[in-house]
Structures are given as structure tokens and as C-alpha cells.
Design a protein around this motif. Structure first.
Motif, mmCIF file in Angstrom:
data_model
loop_
_atom_site.group_PDB
_atom_site.id
_atom_site.type_symbol
_atom_site.label_atom_id
_atom_site.label_comp_id
_atom_site.label_asym_id
_atom_site.label_seq_id
_atom_site.Cartn_x
_atom_site.Cartn_y
_atom_site.Cartn_z
ATOM 1 N N ALA A 1 -58.745 -2.352 36.183
ATOM 2 C CA ALA A 1 -59.910 -3.231 36.282
ATOM 3 C C ALA A 1 -59.918 -4.244 35.155
ATOM 4 N N HIS A 2 -60.292 -5.471 35.496
ATOM 5 C CA HIS A 2 -60.432 -6.545 34.510
ATOM 6 C C HIS A 2 -61.695 -7.342 34.811
ATOM 7 N N SER A 3 -62.412 -7.730 33.770
ATOM 8 C CA SER A 3 -63.428 -8.759 33.912
ATOM 9 C C SER A 3 -62.776 -10.076 33.528
ATOM 10 N N ALA A 4 -63.059 -11.121 34.273
ATOM 11 C CA ALA A 4 -62.349 -12.385 34.061
ATOM 12 C C ALA A 4 -63.340 -13.503 33.772
ATOM 13 N N TYR A 5 -63.350 -13.976 32.520
ATOM 14 C CA TYR A 5 -64.291 -15.013 32.128
ATOM 15 C C TYR A 5 -63.628 -16.163 31.378
ATOM 16 N N LEU A 6 -62.947 -15.879 30.289
ATOM 17 C CA LEU A 6 -62.400 -16.958 29.464
ATOM 18 C C LEU A 6 -61.083 -16.556 28.828
ATOM 19 N N PRO A 7 -60.191 -17.550 28.594
ATOM 20 C CA PRO A 7 -59.044 -17.278 27.736
ATOM 21 C C PRO A 7 -59.549 -16.957 26.326
ATOM 22 N N PRO A 8 -58.860 -16.166 25.553
ATOM 23 C CA PRO A 8 -57.554 -15.585 25.887
ATOM 24 C C PRO A 8 -57.660 -14.186 26.477
ATOM 25 N N LEU A 9 -58.862 -13.647 26.632
ATOM 26 C CA LEU A 9 -59.010 -12.244 27.026
ATOM 27 C C LEU A 9 -58.699 -12.029 28.500
ATOM 28 N N GLY A 10 -59.400 -12.703 29.361
ATOM 29 C CA GLY A 10 -59.183 -12.564 30.779
ATOM 30 C C GLY A 10 -59.906 -13.670 31.512
ATOM 31 N N TYR A 11 -59.223 -14.338 32.434
ATOM 32 C CA TYR A 11 -59.809 -15.450 33.162
ATOM 33 C C TYR A 11 -58.952 -15.684 34.403
ATOM 34 N N ALA B 1 -48.714 -0.417 33.031
ATOM 35 C CA ALA B 1 -48.222 -0.008 34.350
ATOM 36 C C ALA B 1 -46.702 0.033 34.378
ATOM 37 N N GLU B 2 -46.055 -1.000 33.859
ATOM 38 C CA GLU B 2 -44.599 -1.046 33.836
ATOM 39 C C GLU B 2 -44.029 0.091 33.009
ATOM 40 N N ALA B 3 -44.658 0.382 31.866
ATOM 41 C CA ALA B 3 -44.179 1.466 31.006
ATOM 42 C C ALA B 3 -44.275 2.813 31.703
ATOM 43 N N LEU B 4 -45.285 2.977 32.567
ATOM 44 C CA LEU B 4 -45.483 4.235 33.278
ATOM 45 C C LEU B 4 -44.659 4.317 34.560
ATOM 46 N N GLY B 5 -43.934 3.255 34.869
ATOM 47 C CA GLY B 5 -43.130 3.241 36.092
ATOM 48 C C GLY B 5 -43.953 3.061 37.346
ATOM 49 N N LEU B 6 -45.129 2.440 37.220
ATOM 50 C CA LEU B 6 -46.023 2.218 38.346
ATOM 51 C C LEU B 6 -46.152 0.725 38.643
ATOM 52 N N GLU B 7 -46.510 0.407 39.860
ATOM 53 C CA GLU B 7 -46.772 -0.974 40.227
ATOM 54 C C GLU B 7 -48.138 -1.380 39.690
ATOM 55 N N TYR B 8 -48.196 -2.531 39.074
ATOM 56 C CA TYR B 8 -49.450 -3.051 38.525
ATOM 57 C C TYR B 8 -50.332 -3.551 39.653
ATOM 58 N N ASN B 9 -51.555 -3.001 39.741
ATOM 59 C CA ASN B 9 -52.496 -3.358 40.794
ATOM 60 C C ASN B 9 -53.803 -3.809 40.154
ATOM 61 N N PRO B 10 -53.918 -5.108 39.787
ATOM 62 C CA PRO B 10 -55.120 -5.585 39.099
ATOM 63 C C PRO B 10 -56.282 -5.802 40.053
ATOM 64 N N VAL B 11 -57.487 -5.510 39.567
ATOM 65 C CA VAL B 11 -58.706 -5.757 40.336
ATOM 66 C C VAL B 11 -59.716 -6.424 39.404
ATOM 67 N N VAL B 12 -60.171 -7.613 39.780
ATOM 68 C CA VAL B 12 -61.198 -8.303 39.002
ATOM 69 C C VAL B 12 -62.557 -7.747 39.408
ATOM 70 N N VAL B 13 -63.307 -7.253 38.427
ATOM 71 C CA VAL B 13 -64.600 -6.632 38.703
ATOM 72 C C VAL B 13 -65.674 -7.270 37.822
ATOM 73 N N ALA B 14 -66.894 -7.247 38.320
ATOM 74 C CA ALA B 14 -68.022 -7.666 37.484
ATOM 75 C C ALA B 14 -68.138 -6.694 36.315
ATOM 76 N N TRP B 15 -68.483 -7.228 35.144
ATOM 77 C CA TRP B 15 -68.519 -6.389 33.953
ATOM 78 C C TRP B 15 -69.412 -5.165 34.131
#
Length: 330
Positions: A86-96, A116-130
Motif C-alpha cells: 500500500a502507498h499513499s500518493a501525494y507529492l515527490p519525493p515520498l509518493g506521487y 518485493a524483489e528481495a523476497l522473490g515476489l512480484e511487486y503489486n502496488p496499490v494506491v490507497v487513501a491515507w
């Protein structure tokens, strides 16, 4: 390839609100980071940063120790073979959301993708409201969140954490200002400083003003602006001397515009210190593999590359810790 200076980030970026949680209460941060009162999180926004200029750091192969720890943990991802982050996306540089794109970019998404890459898993991002991530993590809707979440003792009752950045507040002045250091109460005497009402940073300044007045010195004059662009104009025109807010977005703005400079850092939970961390549901087994992954990224240099790409070297930590000391419950 680092982010281009030609991207022309808006002057108001360093003082526009982004979302975070402090002390278990949903809050908006930067100029407006209430310490006690709830504030609605803004909707995800896009930023005019050229997609071709965004540098994503990747791993060549998974981290064997992290993969083994994940297999031994018994943790089952929301989607088999994927790490739903999960990611909240608002502004650089954190998430946007880069202009023309649908997936979040920035330090927090890149940290999530590297885990995700380190764990050998596919990265599945989801933008969510904070406001939605806490229940989403608790219910198992998302496996992990990497979105500028500060560790608090209250949150540790519900989530497990693996730290990856310091939580810092920054004093910024005009790039041609004679002010070169703001580190303690004596340094703000007589200055006009932009700060958000009811915020953590306001509490710091009020405490420092109390020290100054007790010593017979002139306190700082706190300046409150409802309009962020007006606050930036006030700084650039010399009507105020400094701004004080979360360091990450101000550091990005300073680097991209060249209009401001950093003159002091204060822990985000002053006088206590705390870290930003990846969070998952308490006791689900994921946090140890995540911490192993983060420490491998620190040792391998990918972590530093992410921070350098986005100008957050000052927030570097030496080691990722599981459930480190957090800010006390308010």
C-alpha cells in the motif's frame, strides 16, 4: 540517472501538505501536521515530473536469506507470488502519481518494490487513501505499507515495523539567506518562521520560545499561512525568515528549485526520536523477512541509491530494526 533539474517542480512543493500518521491519529503533514486533531487526507495528486526521468532502483536477484526467512515464516501473501504494498500518493519525493501514469513513484514505492524483489515476489502496488491503510493492513487486504509511516508505541500494538528512514523536520531559508544554522532555541530568537498551526513543529517552536522568554530573549514570531503558495512567496520576498516542516518534501523542493537551503534538522517527534518504517499486521510473520531484505539493501547500496535519487541522504539509517522504540502514546 537522477531526477532532472529541468522538471520545474512548483515553488510551493516544499510546504504543501502530504499525509502521515502521528501518534495513531490520521494527520496531514508538512505545514499542516496536527499533533492531536484529525485531518482528512487529500486525494492522490499528479506531479509534473517526466516519467522518462524517474529512476527506479532494482535488484538483480532476490536475497537468499530473506527468501528463506519468508518461506520459514508461514506468511501467505494476499495474492500468491506477489507482495501487495500500500502507498499513499501525494507529492515527490515520498509518493506521487507521475503525470500520465497510474502507479505511484517516489522513495516509498521504490522501497516497497525493492523489498518485493528481495523476497522473490512480484511487486503489486496499490494506491490507497491515507485513512484507509490501517484497516487494510489489519484485515490482510494489503501485505505491507511503505508510505512514510512513523513508528509509535500505540501503533506497535497493532502492527509490526521494520525501520528504513529517520523521521526529521527541517528548517529551510532562502538560498541567499545569511542564516546558516538553526539547531536550538537561541537560533530562532527574533526570527519570523512559517509553521502549521497545531502541528508537531509548532510545538517545538513554542517550547523554544518558552526557553527564550525565560532567558529574557526575544521569541520567534510564528507565521501561519492557509495558502501554501503565499507562504513560499513570503519566504522568497523576505517577509519571513524561514519555514519549518517535515524535511522530505522541503529537501526535494530545495534541490529541484534551488530557491531554498537546509539550515537545521530536528527529530520529527521532538524531543523524542523515531523512525519511518514498513508496517505489516502484528504477528503475521512477514516483518522479519522484510527487515532482512532492508538490511541487505542497505549493505548492497540500493538503499543509498534510492535516497540519493530523491535527495534524502540526511534521513539515512545504518540498520533496519524490527519494532524499534516509537513515539510515546499521546
Amino acid at each position: 540517472m537522477a531526477i532532472s533539474k529541468k522538471q520545474g517542480i512548483a515553488a510551493g512543493l516544499g510546504v504543501v501538505a502530504v499525509a502521515a500518521i502521528v501518534g495513531g491519529i490520521v494527520t496531514a503533514v508538512n505545514l499542516n501536521r496536527p499533533a492531536e486533531a484529525e485531518a482528512a487526507a487529500p486525494a492522490p495528486t499528479t506531479a509534473n515530473v517526466a516519467t522518462d526521468d524517474i529512476h527506479w532502483v532494482h535488484l538483480d536477484e532476490p536475497v537468499a536469506e530473506a527468501v528463506a526467512a519468508l518461506e520459514a515464516s508461514g506468511f501467505e501473501p494476499v495474492e500468491e507470488g506477489k507482495l501487495t504494498v500500500a502507498h499513499s500518493a501525494y507529492l515527490p519525493p515520498l509518493g506521487y502519481i507521475p503525470e500520465g501514469e497510474t502507479e505511484a513513484a517516489g522513495t516509498e514505492p521504490n522501497i516497497g518494490s525493492l523489498i518485493a524483489e528481495a523476497l522473490g515476489l512480484e511487486y503489486n502496488p496499490v494506491v490507497v487513501a491515507w485513512a484507509d491503510w490501517p484497516l487494510g493492513i489489519q484485515s490482510g487486504k494489503y501485505d505491507l505499507i511503505t508510505s512514510n509511516v512513523t513508528v509509535t508505541e500505540e501503533r506497535k500494538e497493532l502492527y509490526d515495523f521494520a525501520s528504513y528512514r529517520e523521521d526529521l523536520l527541517g528548517f529551510y531559508v532562502r538560498s541567499d539567506s545569511d542564516i546558516d544554522k538553526i539547531e536550538e532555541a537561541a537560533d530562532i530568537s527574533g526570527l519570523k518562521i512559517v509553521v502549521g498551526s497545531g502541528t508537531n513543529q509548532e510545538q517545538v517552536l513554542l517550547a523554544w520560545n518558552d526557553e527564550l522568554e525565560a532567558a529574557g530573549e526575544a521569541p520567534a514570531e510564528l507565521q501561519y499561512y492557509d495558502d501554501n503558495a503565499a507562504a513560499v512567496l513570503a519566504l522568497q520576498s523576505g517577509r519571513v525568515d524561514a519555514t519549518f516542516g517535515p524535511n522530505a518534501t522541503s529537501a526535494w523542493s530545495a534541490r529541484e528549485t534551488g530557491d531554498t537551503k537546509l539550515v537545521g534538522l530536528v527529530p520529527g517527534g521532538w524531543p523524542q526520536t523515531a523512525n519511518i518504517a514498513a508496517a505489516t499486521a502484528k504477528g503475521n510473520g512477514l516483518i522479519e523477512p522484510v527487515s532482512i531484505a532492508l538490511n541487505a539493501l542497505i549493505a548492497g547500496g540500493q538503499y543509498d541509491e534510492v535516497l540519493e535519487t530523491w535527495g534524502l541522504e540526511s534521513e539515512r539509517i545504518e540498520t533496519s530494526e524490527i519494532n524499534p522504540p516509537g513515539l510515546p502514546a499521546s
